[in-house]
Motif scaffolding. Structure first.
Motif, PDB file in Angstrom:
ATOM      1  N   MET A  64     -31.688 -60.879 -88.131  1.00 33.52           N
ATOM      2  CA  MET A  64     -30.555 -60.486 -88.980  1.00 33.52           C
ATOM      3  C   MET A  64     -29.258 -61.128 -88.497  1.00 33.52           C
ATOM      4  O   MET A  64     -28.385 -61.455 -89.303  1.00 33.52           O
ATOM      5  N   ARG A  65     -29.124 -61.291 -87.170  1.00 28.85           N
ATOM      6  CA  ARG A  65     -27.929 -61.957 -86.663  1.00 28.85           C
ATOM      7  C   ARG A  65     -27.841 -63.397 -87.170  1.00 28.85           C
ATOM      8  O   ARG A  65     -26.771 -63.875 -87.555  1.00 28.85           O
ATOM      9  N   LEU A  66     -28.965 -64.095 -87.178  1.00 27.18           N
ATOM     10  CA  LEU A  66     -28.987 -65.472 -87.665  1.00 27.18           C
ATOM     11  C   LEU A  66     -28.720 -65.528 -89.162  1.00 27.18           C
ATOM     12  O   LEU A  66     -28.082 -66.460 -89.654  1.00 27.18           O
ATOM     13  N   MET A  67     -29.192 -64.535 -89.870  1.00 29.11           N
ATOM     14  CA  MET A  67     -29.063 -64.532 -91.319  1.00 29.11           C
ATOM     15  C   MET A  67     -27.642 -64.197 -91.774  1.00 29.11           C
ATOM     16  O   MET A  67     -27.109 -64.819 -92.694  1.00 29.11           O
ATOM     17  N   PHE A  68     -27.007 -63.197 -91.119  1.00 31.80           N
ATOM     18  CA  PHE A  68     -25.706 -62.722 -91.581  1.00 31.80           C
ATOM     19  C   PHE A  68     -24.524 -63.270 -90.770  1.00 31.80           C
ATOM     20  O   PHE A  68     -23.382 -63.157 -91.190  1.00 31.80           O
ATOM     21  N   ARG A  69     -24.799 -63.827 -89.585  1.00 34.63           N
ATOM     22  CA  ARG A  69     -23.762 -64.420 -88.725  1.00 34.63           C
ATOM     23  C   ARG A  69     -22.491 -63.568 -88.688  1.00 34.63           C
ATOM     24  O   ARG A  69     -21.399 -64.011 -89.062  1.00 34.63           O
ATOM     25  N   PRO A  70     -22.604 -62.315 -88.258  1.00 37.98           N
ATOM     26  CA  PRO A  70     -21.465 -61.392 -88.330  1.00 37.98           C
ATOM     27  C   PRO A  70     -20.298 -61.785 -87.430  1.00 37.98           C
ATOM     28  O   PRO A  70     -20.483 -62.174 -86.276  1.00 37.98           O
ATOM     29  N   GLN A  71     -19.100 -61.695 -87.980  1.00 31.82           N
ATOM     30  CA  GLN A  71     -17.862 -61.874 -87.238  1.00 31.82           C
ATOM     31  C   GLN A  71     -17.211 -60.501 -87.106  1.00 31.82           C
ATOM     32  O   GLN A  71     -16.932 -59.845 -88.115  1.00 31.82           O
ATOM     33  N   LEU A  84     -27.283 -52.184 -92.212  1.00 32.41           N
ATOM     34  CA  LEU A  84     -28.035 -53.086 -91.350  1.00 32.41           C
ATOM     35  C   LEU A  84     -27.088 -53.939 -90.519  1.00 32.41           C
ATOM     36  O   LEU A  84     -27.332 -54.188 -89.338  1.00 32.41           O
ATOM     37  N   VAL A  85     -25.993 -54.383 -91.137  1.00 27.48           N
ATOM     38  CA  VAL A  85     -25.006 -55.171 -90.408  1.00 27.48           C
ATOM     39  C   VAL A  85     -24.388 -54.338 -89.288  1.00 27.48           C
ATOM     40  O   VAL A  85     -24.229 -54.800 -88.158  1.00 27.48           O
ATOM     41  N   LEU A  86     -24.049 -53.079 -89.583  1.00 29.07           N
ATOM     42  CA  LEU A  86     -23.485 -52.202 -88.554  1.00 29.07           C
ATOM     43  C   LEU A  86     -24.433 -52.063 -87.368  1.00 29.07           C
ATOM     44  O   LEU A  86     -24.006 -52.046 -86.212  1.00 29.07           O
ATOM     45  N   SER A  87     -25.718 -51.952 -87.674  1.00 31.85           N
ATOM     46  CA  SER A  87     -26.696 -51.705 -86.612  1.00 31.85           C
ATOM     47  C   SER A  87     -26.825 -52.876 -85.644  1.00 31.85           C
ATOM     48  O   SER A  87     -27.225 -52.682 -84.493  1.00 31.85           O
ATOM     49  N   ILE A  88     -26.479 -54.086 -86.072  1.00 36.23           N
ATOM     50  CA  ILE A  88     -26.649 -55.246 -85.186  1.00 36.23           C
ATOM     51  C   ILE A  88     -25.359 -55.648 -84.474  1.00 36.23           C
ATOM     52  O   ILE A  88     -25.408 -56.464 -83.554  1.00 36.23           O
ATOM     53  N   ILE A  89     -24.217 -55.082 -84.872  1.00 32.23           N
ATOM     54  CA  ILE A  89     -22.962 -55.494 -84.239  1.00 32.23           C
ATOM     55  C   ILE A  89     -22.445 -54.470 -83.237  1.00 32.23           C
ATOM     56  O   ILE A  89     -21.593 -54.804 -82.402  1.00 32.23           O
ATOM     57  N   CYS A  90     -22.931 -53.237 -83.308  1.00 27.85           N
ATOM     58  CA  CYS A  90     -22.440 -52.189 -82.413  1.00 27.85           C
ATOM     59  C   CYS A  90     -23.291 -52.127 -81.149  1.00 27.85           C
ATOM     60  O   CYS A  90     -24.528 -52.158 -81.227  1.00 27.85           O
ATOM     61  N   GLU A  91     -22.636 -52.039 -80.004  1.00 27.29           N
ATOM     62  CA  GLU A  91     -23.372 -51.926 -78.747  1.00 27.29           C
ATOM     63  C   GLU A  91     -24.096 -50.584 -78.655  1.00 27.29           C
ATOM     64  O   GLU A  91     -25.187 -50.498 -78.103  1.00 27.29           O
ATOM     65  N   ARG A  92     -23.485 -49.537 -79.193  1.00 27.30           N
ATOM     66  CA  ARG A  92     -24.132 -48.232 -79.230  1.00 27.30           C
ATOM     67  C   ARG A  92     -24.990 -48.131 -80.490  1.00 27.30           C
ATOM     68  O   ARG A  92     -24.681 -48.732 -81.524  1.00 27.30           O
ATOM     69  N   GLN A  93     -26.052 -47.347 -80.405  1.00 20.39           N
ATOM     70  CA  GLN A  93     -26.885 -47.176 -81.587  1.00 20.39           C
ATOM     71  C   GLN A  93     -26.134 -46.374 -82.648  1.00 20.39           C
ATOM     72  O   GLN A  93     -25.489 -45.378 -82.348  1.00 20.39           O
ATOM     73  N   VAL A  94     -26.230 -46.841 -83.874  1.00 20.71           N
ATOM     74  CA  VAL A  94     -25.604 -46.182 -85.004  1.00 20.71           C
ATOM     75  C   VAL A  94     -26.677 -45.457 -85.808  1.00 20.71           C
ATOM     76  O   VAL A  94     -27.714 -46.041 -86.134  1.00 20.71           O
ATOM     77  N   SER A  95     -26.420 -44.204 -86.144  1.00 21.67           N
ATOM     78  CA  SER A  95     -27.317 -43.465 -87.027  1.00 21.67           C
ATOM     79  C   SER A  95     -26.650 -43.316 -88.385  1.00 21.67           C
ATOM     80  O   SER A  95     -25.433 -43.142 -88.476  1.00 21.67           O
TER      81      SER A  95
END
Length: 209
Positions: free
Chosen positions: A1-8, A34-45
């Motif tokens: 997902m990181r490769l696909m969305f390349r979040p800034q 899904l984007v939130l889940s890959i950018i946050c160091e803490r787990q997001v529910s």
């Protein structure tokens, strides 16, 4: 997902490293969570429809594995008590000292504008004393037009605002004027971060029109 969305990501340091935290932001498409889940160091529910984890066969098991892995908590939101169930689930997560993401609009924006927030966000912060970190997801609607179908690859930006706390309203989680004031202040920050045009009506009403 990181490769696909390349979040800034901007100002992720505004998220407290420990303790209960409410992330409150705009909702453009299905992939926002899904984007939130890959950018946050803490787990997001976050809350999701229980149908995502109750499928049959191999496909059903893979979907359940994926959605629970990215932090989705299944809740039956279609019943008469769906809103209450979602609220109580969020409260439980926060009381466990975890991080919970919520979209105050209650549903995806039908046209890319920011709609009036529902007061569940205010109830959560006043019941748990958890700080609210506003955020804005920018660009997901370009990758997944209409919020459905498989998303296209592309860049997504996420901006976080400074934590907001509302301890001055302690014990007033049943006052509808306080709930509206808290909700509107959160939505004003989301609007500032996202740059979206604000519409003072509920998104569900706009969709039904």
């Amino acid at each position: 997902m990181r490769l696909m969305f390349r979040p800034q990501v901007e100002c992720a340091e505004n998220i407290p490293g420990t303790g209960p935290v409410i992330l409150a932001g705009n909702h453009l498409t299905f992939i926002d969570s899904l984007v939130l889940s890959i950018i946050c160091e803490r787990q997001v529910s976050f809350i999701g429809k229980d149908e995502y984890v109750t499928g049959k066969g191999l496909k059903g098991r893979l979907m359940a594995w994926f959605f629970t892995g990215v932090g989705m908590v299944p809740v039956d939101r279609d019943g008469a008590n769906g809103g209450v169930a979602a609220l109580m689930t969020g409260r439980r997560i926060l009381e466990e000292g975890r991080m919970f993401a919520i979209y105050p609009e209650g549903t995806r924006s039908p046209d890319g504008r920011l709609y009036r927030g529902r007061t569940g966000i205010a109830r959560l912060t006043l019941m748990t004393d958890a700080p609210v970190v506003p955020f804005a997801v920018i660009g997901t609607d370009k990758l997944q037009p209409g919020g459905t179908g498989f998303p296209r690859p592309g860049k997504v930006r996420v901006r976080f605002g400074e934590p907001m706390e509302f301890s001055r309203y302690e014990g007033m989680d049943r006052d509808r004027y306080v709930l509206r004031a808290v909700t509107d202040s959160v939505m004003a920050e989301v609007m500032r971060l996202s740059g979206q045009e604000y519409v003072d009506m509920y998104a569900t009403k706009a969709k039904a029109a």
